[in-house]
Structure formats: C-alpha cells, structure tokens
Design a protein around this motif. Structure first.
Motif, PDB file in Angstrom:
ATOM      1  N   SER A  57       1.043  -1.192   0.042  1.00 38.16           N
ATOM      2  CA  SER A  57       0.416   0.145   0.021  1.00 38.16           C
ATOM      3  C   SER A  57       1.119   1.867  -0.447  1.00 38.16           C
ATOM      4  O   SER A  57       1.516   0.990   0.584  1.00 38.16           O
ATOM      5  N   GLY A  58       0.458   2.084  -0.733  1.00 38.50           N
ATOM      6  CA  GLY A  58       1.161   3.371  -1.131  1.00 38.50           C
ATOM      7  C   GLY A  58       0.576   4.239  -0.106  1.00 38.50           C
ATOM      8  O   GLY A  58      -1.032   4.564   0.562  1.00 38.50           O
ATOM      9  N   TRP A  59       1.923   5.233   0.795  1.00 38.53           N
ATOM     10  CA  TRP A  59       1.690   5.501   1.766  1.00 38.53           C
ATOM     11  C   TRP A  59       2.591   7.025   1.084  1.00 38.53           C
ATOM     12  O   TRP A  59       3.386   7.903   1.286  1.00 38.53           O
ATOM     13  N   ARG A  60       0.873   8.638   1.061  1.00 40.27           N
ATOM     14  CA  ARG A  60       1.258   9.762   0.709  1.00 40.27           C
ATOM     15  C   ARG A  60       2.106  10.290   1.767  1.00 40.27           C
ATOM     16  O   ARG A  60       2.121  11.277   2.519  1.00 40.27           O
ATOM     17  N   LYS A  61       3.277  10.353   2.238  1.00 38.60           N
ATOM     18  CA  LYS A  61       3.940  11.250   3.703  1.00 38.60           C
ATOM     19  C   LYS A  61       3.995  12.695   3.036  1.00 38.60           C
ATOM     20  O   LYS A  61       3.784  12.380   4.756  1.00 38.60           O
ATOM     21  N   ASP A  62       4.281  12.983   2.248  1.00 39.02           N
ATOM     22  CA  ASP A  62       4.259  14.422   2.193  1.00 39.02           C
ATOM     23  C   ASP A  62       3.436  14.524   0.851  1.00 39.02           C
ATOM     24  O   ASP A  62       3.730  15.415  -0.201  1.00 39.02           O
ATOM     25  N   ARG A  63       2.302  14.791   1.884  1.00 35.66           N
ATOM     26  CA  ARG A  63       0.734  14.360   1.027  1.00 35.66           C
ATOM     27  C   ARG A  63       0.941  16.529   0.603  1.00 35.66           C
ATOM     28  O   ARG A  63       0.518  17.387   1.178  1.00 35.66           O
ATOM     29  N   LYS A  64       0.099  16.220  -0.732  1.00 36.64           N
ATOM     30  CA  LYS A  64       0.236  17.522  -1.339  1.00 36.64           C
ATOM     31  C   LYS A  64      -1.260  17.819  -1.537  1.00 36.64           C
ATOM     32  O   LYS A  64      -1.839  17.838  -2.804  1.00 36.64           O
ATOM     33  N   ASP A  65      -2.325  17.935  -0.308  1.00 40.44           N
ATOM     34  CA  ASP A  65      -3.512  18.565  -0.251  1.00 40.44           C
ATOM     35  C   ASP A  65      -3.523  19.421   0.947  1.00 40.44           C
ATOM     36  O   ASP A  65      -2.763  19.763   2.045  1.00 40.44           O
ATOM     37  N   HIS A  69      -0.170   3.457   7.454  1.00 39.37           N
ATOM     38  CA  HIS A  69      -0.645   5.165   7.340  1.00 39.37           C
ATOM     39  C   HIS A  69      -1.612   6.284   6.556  1.00 39.37           C
ATOM     40  O   HIS A  69      -2.444   7.084   6.795  1.00 39.37           O
ATOM     41  N   ASP A  70      -2.396   5.370   5.264  1.00 36.28           N
ATOM     42  CA  ASP A  70      -3.014   5.892   4.818  1.00 36.28           C
ATOM     43  C   ASP A  70      -3.610   5.034   3.697  1.00 36.28           C
ATOM     44  O   ASP A  70      -3.048   4.613   2.874  1.00 36.28           O
ATOM     45  N   TYR A  71      -4.307   5.044   3.728  1.00 34.85           N
ATOM     46  CA  TYR A  71      -5.468   3.544   3.288  1.00 34.85           C
ATOM     47  C   TYR A  71      -6.170   4.576   1.792  1.00 34.85           C
ATOM     48  O   TYR A  71      -6.616   3.617   1.034  1.00 34.85           O
ATOM     49  N   GLY A  72      -6.258   5.275   2.342  1.00 41.01           N
ATOM     50  CA  GLY A  72      -7.491   6.366   0.431  1.00 41.01           C
ATOM     51  C   GLY A  72      -5.853   6.532  -0.256  1.00 41.01           C
ATOM     52  O   GLY A  72      -6.649   7.157  -1.598  1.00 41.01           O
ATOM     53  N   CYS A  73      -5.034   5.878   0.169  1.00 46.44           N
ATOM     54  CA  CYS A  73      -4.124   6.242  -1.715  1.00 46.44           C
ATOM     55  C   CYS A  73      -4.173   5.107  -2.241  1.00 46.44           C
ATOM     56  O   CYS A  73      -4.252   3.951  -2.369  1.00 46.44           O
ATOM     57  N   THR A  74      -4.857   5.327  -3.640  1.00 47.18           N
ATOM     58  CA  THR A  74      -5.015   4.607  -4.633  1.00 47.18           C
ATOM     59  C   THR A  74      -3.955   3.771  -4.759  1.00 47.18           C
ATOM     60  O   THR A  74      -4.285   2.926  -4.971  1.00 47.18           O
ATOM     61  N   LEU A  75      -2.489   4.368  -4.614  1.00 45.15           N
ATOM     62  CA  LEU A  75      -1.124   3.663  -5.956  1.00 45.15           C
ATOM     63  C   LEU A  75      -0.863   2.318  -4.732  1.00 45.15           C
ATOM     64  O   LEU A  75      -0.415   2.464  -3.592  1.00 45.15           O
ATOM     65  N   LYS A  76      -1.523   1.417  -4.780  1.00 47.67           N
ATOM     66  CA  LYS A  76      -0.914  -0.088  -4.497  1.00 47.67           C
ATOM     67  C   LYS A  76      -0.394  -1.201  -5.141  1.00 47.67           C
ATOM     68  O   LYS A  76      -0.827  -1.087  -6.697  1.00 47.67           O
ATOM     69  N   ALA A  77      -0.170  -2.215  -4.748  1.00 48.68           N
ATOM     70  CA  ALA A  77       0.026  -3.584  -5.816  1.00 48.68           C
ATOM     71  C   ALA A  77      -0.127  -4.383  -5.376  1.00 48.68           C
ATOM     72  O   ALA A  77      -0.297  -4.736  -3.997  1.00 48.68           O
ATOM     73  N   ILE A 101      -7.196  20.976   6.220  1.00 45.67           N
ATOM     74  CA  ILE A 101      -8.128  20.827   7.097  1.00 45.67           C
ATOM     75  C   ILE A 101      -9.873  20.183   6.077  1.00 45.67           C
ATOM     76  O   ILE A 101     -10.139  19.126   6.504  1.00 45.67           O
ATOM     77  N   ASN A 102      -9.868  20.296   4.150  1.00 48.97           N
ATOM     78  CA  ASN A 102     -10.318  19.433   3.627  1.00 48.97           C
ATOM     79  C   ASN A 102      -9.235  17.808   4.403  1.00 48.97           C
ATOM     80  O   ASN A 102     -10.869  17.036   3.710  1.00 48.97           O
ATOM     81  N   ARG A 103      -8.532  18.314   3.609  1.00 52.71           N
ATOM     82  CA  ARG A 103      -8.568  16.704   3.061  1.00 52.71           C
ATOM     83  C   ARG A 103      -7.249  15.842   3.840  1.00 52.71           C
ATOM     84  O   ARG A 103      -7.293  15.289   4.106  1.00 52.71           O
ATOM     85  N   LYS A 104      -6.869  16.591   4.602  1.00 50.20           N
ATOM     86  CA  LYS A 104      -5.430  15.499   5.524  1.00 50.20           C
ATOM     87  C   LYS A 104      -6.232  15.211   6.752  1.00 50.20           C
ATOM     88  O   LYS A 104      -5.549  14.177   7.015  1.00 50.20           O
ATOM     89  N   LEU A 105      -6.564  16.267   7.806  1.00 51.87           N
ATOM     90  CA  LEU A 105      -6.949  16.356   8.554  1.00 51.87           C
ATOM     91  C   LEU A 105      -8.279  15.057   8.709  1.00 51.87           C
ATOM     92  O   LEU A 105      -7.715  14.137   9.208  1.00 51.87           O
ATOM     93  N   PRO A 106      -9.270  15.237   7.838  1.00 45.01           N
ATOM     94  CA  PRO A 106      -9.963  14.550   8.149  1.00 45.01           C
ATOM     95  C   PRO A 106      -9.900  13.113   7.259  1.00 45.01           C
ATOM     96  O   PRO A 106     -10.161  11.629   8.221  1.00 45.01           O
ATOM     97  N   SER A 107      -8.605  12.349   7.114  1.00 45.13           N
ATOM     98  CA  SER A 107      -7.565  11.576   6.258  1.00 45.13           C
ATOM     99  C   SER A 107      -6.467  10.530   7.536  1.00 45.13           C
ATOM    100  O   SER A 107      -6.993   9.350   7.837  1.00 45.13           O
TER     101      SER A 107
END
Length: 314
Positions: free
Chosen positions: A117-125, A150-158, A128-134
């Motif tokens: 599973s991908g983890w957007r550790k340095d997320r560019k969003d 850490h990041d269930y919402g990341c689409t990039l997975k293998a 308030i609207n995206r990172k906190l709820p996530s």
C-alpha cells in the motif's frame, strides 16, 4: 503479462496524455510486459475521445467506457476484472500519483508481499479539507480492522492478482482492499510514495465522503469478524439484552412485593418489556443472518477458507 495498471478516469481530459507519457517513461527500462487499463467512469468532457486516441497509438493501452458515472470503486473493479497481469497496480488519473513509484512497488512485491500500500507521506493537499479527515479516518480504520496503515486512501497500491480474485468491491470499499486481503491471509505492507499537486481539473473528493467511508467501515468490520458466524455477534447482544431485561423484571417484582411500588407506575416495567423485546429481536436477526450467510456461501460454492498453495494434488 507481468503487470496491469488500472486507472479510473473521470473528467481528466487534460491529464490523460501526460499520464500516459509518464507511465511509459517510468516503465521504459524495466522490460516488463504490461498493459494500461484506462476506465472512463462516465466522463462529461472529452476524456473518452482522448483515451481512444491513445489506444490507437499504443497497443498496451486498453480502454473501457462505463455507461454512466458509477464511482471510483466500480471503475476500479471493472479494471481489476479485465486485468491479466500477475501484479495489478491501480492509480489515480489526476497526476498526483507518480508512476516512478511503480517499479518500487513491484520490488516490494518481489520480497514476498501480496499487497503493498502506498503512503503519501508528504501529501500535497489542503490540511483541513483533506489531510485532517484522512488522518482521523486512517487511525480509526486501522484500529477497527487490525491492519495498521498510515494511508488507506492512497489509490497507488500493488496487488498480486490472485489476492484480488477473493475480494468483491462495493460502495467505497476500494480503500479497504488491504484489510479484506489480510482477512484471507495475504501479507500486507506499505511504503512511502511520491505525491504531487493537481495541475489540471478539480478534485472529485471532499469531506462529504467521510460519511460513506464510515458506513463502509462498519460493513468491512462485520465482514472481517462475523461474515461466516453472524449469530456470534447478534446472539451475544441478544443474550446480554435478555439478561438485562430479566434483571429489570426481577427488580420490578421486588419493588412491588417488598416496597409496595405499583407496577403500572414503575418505569422499570416498560424497560423490562423493551429489553426482552430487543433481546428476542437480536437473536432472530442473528438466525436470519446465519441463513443469509449460508445461502451466500453454499449457493456460489464459495468456501469459508482460502488456500495459498497445494502440493501433489495433480
């Protein structure tokens, strides 16, 4: 086929050529036999026309057009069903995922994992609207499912392809695939991946999706723990409720005979009737759920177990 890349597309006309170019460049030196499955999820712009142009230029590009906008999970499921690679990698079509991470995900799969599973550790969003709820959702999902990511919402997975064959997707459940795969014994891990700001178009996600995620989390939690034994959940609460009802009834009788409290003026009588009624309801729900579960598994010939490997069975 070594690899299938599945990309749901919804109104990403400007991003499609760039996405194809970046994926081609990222995999140019890998010598992998791959296919790029682009699923148009009922786009209202010229996305489908752009996809057909790409398919005419590159035989590795395969295009699927859904009849209407069914949502990201449905589009992803359509791509998974048509994928033929030994590893399947979904990713977003908005250029925020980086195709350069694909070889790294494959390397992790080759280490013996079934899901990476991908983890957007340095997320560019926005925070308030995206990172906190996530962040809140990821912590809650990890606790409820027992699969800590850490990041269930990341689409990039293998995913190894055989893992996806045992997973059915509904609602917004694409984000829960690692947890569902873990249920059947898959080895799950995560790794940091790159994340970029959106260059074109507008985001299709917002805080309004939180309610959908919560409802699907309830479903997933039930599936992970009680899908083959629902009576254990409903029956347990039924017994607890019945016991509370009998205690309330005993207290009502004690108050009548020893404290001379009129039963028809005692609210405990109403509570007793309510608790006993709810206890019976819970047990009946459990029995009905057992019938549904048995019908589900037996009608499809679906086993309640999952075999990883067989030796000398011909």
């Amino acid at each position: 086929m070594d690899l299938s890349i599945v990309v749901p597309i919804y109104n990403e006309e400007e991003n499609i050529p760039v996405l194809h170019s970046r994926i081609s460049e990222a995999l140019a030196d890998t010598r992998l036999a791959y296919e790029l499955i682009l699923v148009d999820d009922g786009s209202a712009d010229n996305s489908y026309s752009s996809l057909k142009v790409l398919a005419g230029k590159d035989s590795r590009v395969k295009v699927v057009k859904l009849r209407r906008n069914f949502g990201q999970t449905a589009a992803m499921a359509a791509g998974f069903d048509l994928a033929s690679g030994r590893v399947v990698i979904p990713m977003d079509g908005d250029l925020q995922n980086d195709p350069l991470d694909i070889p790294l995900l494959l390397n992790k799969i080759d280490e013996g994992y079934d899901v990476v599973s991908g983890w957007r550790k340095d997320r560019k969003d926005t925070f308030i609207n995206r990172k906190l709820p996530s962040m809140i959702a990821n912590g809650f999902i990890s606790k409820m499912t027992g699969v800590h990511l850490h990041d269930y919402g990341c689409t990039l997975k293998a995913y190894r392809r055989e893992v996806l064959e045992d997973v059915n997707l509904y609602g917004e459940m694409h984000r829960f695939v690692p947890a569902l795969a873990h249920q059947v014994g898959a080895r799950v891990t995560e790794m940091p991946v790159r994340h970029h700001e959106r260059l074109h178009g507008v985001s299709k996600y917002g805080i309004s999706r939180t309610m959908k995620v919560i409802l699907d989390l309830m479903t997933v939690t039930f599936l992970l723990s009680y899908s083959t034994k629902p009576i254990q959940l409903f029956g347990r609460w039924g017994i607890y409720t019945l016991c509370a009802g009998f205690l309330s009834g005993a207290l009502t009788l004690y108050m009548k005979f020893f404290e001379h409290t009129s039963m028809n003026r005692n609210p405990l009588l109403i509570l007793t009737a309510f608790l006993i009624f709810m206890g019976v309801q819970f047990i009946v729900m459990g029995l009905l759920a057992e019938l549904v579960a048995r019908t589900y598994y037996e009608a499809q010939g679906k086993p309640i177990y999952n075999i990883k490997e067989k030796v000398n069975f011909g």
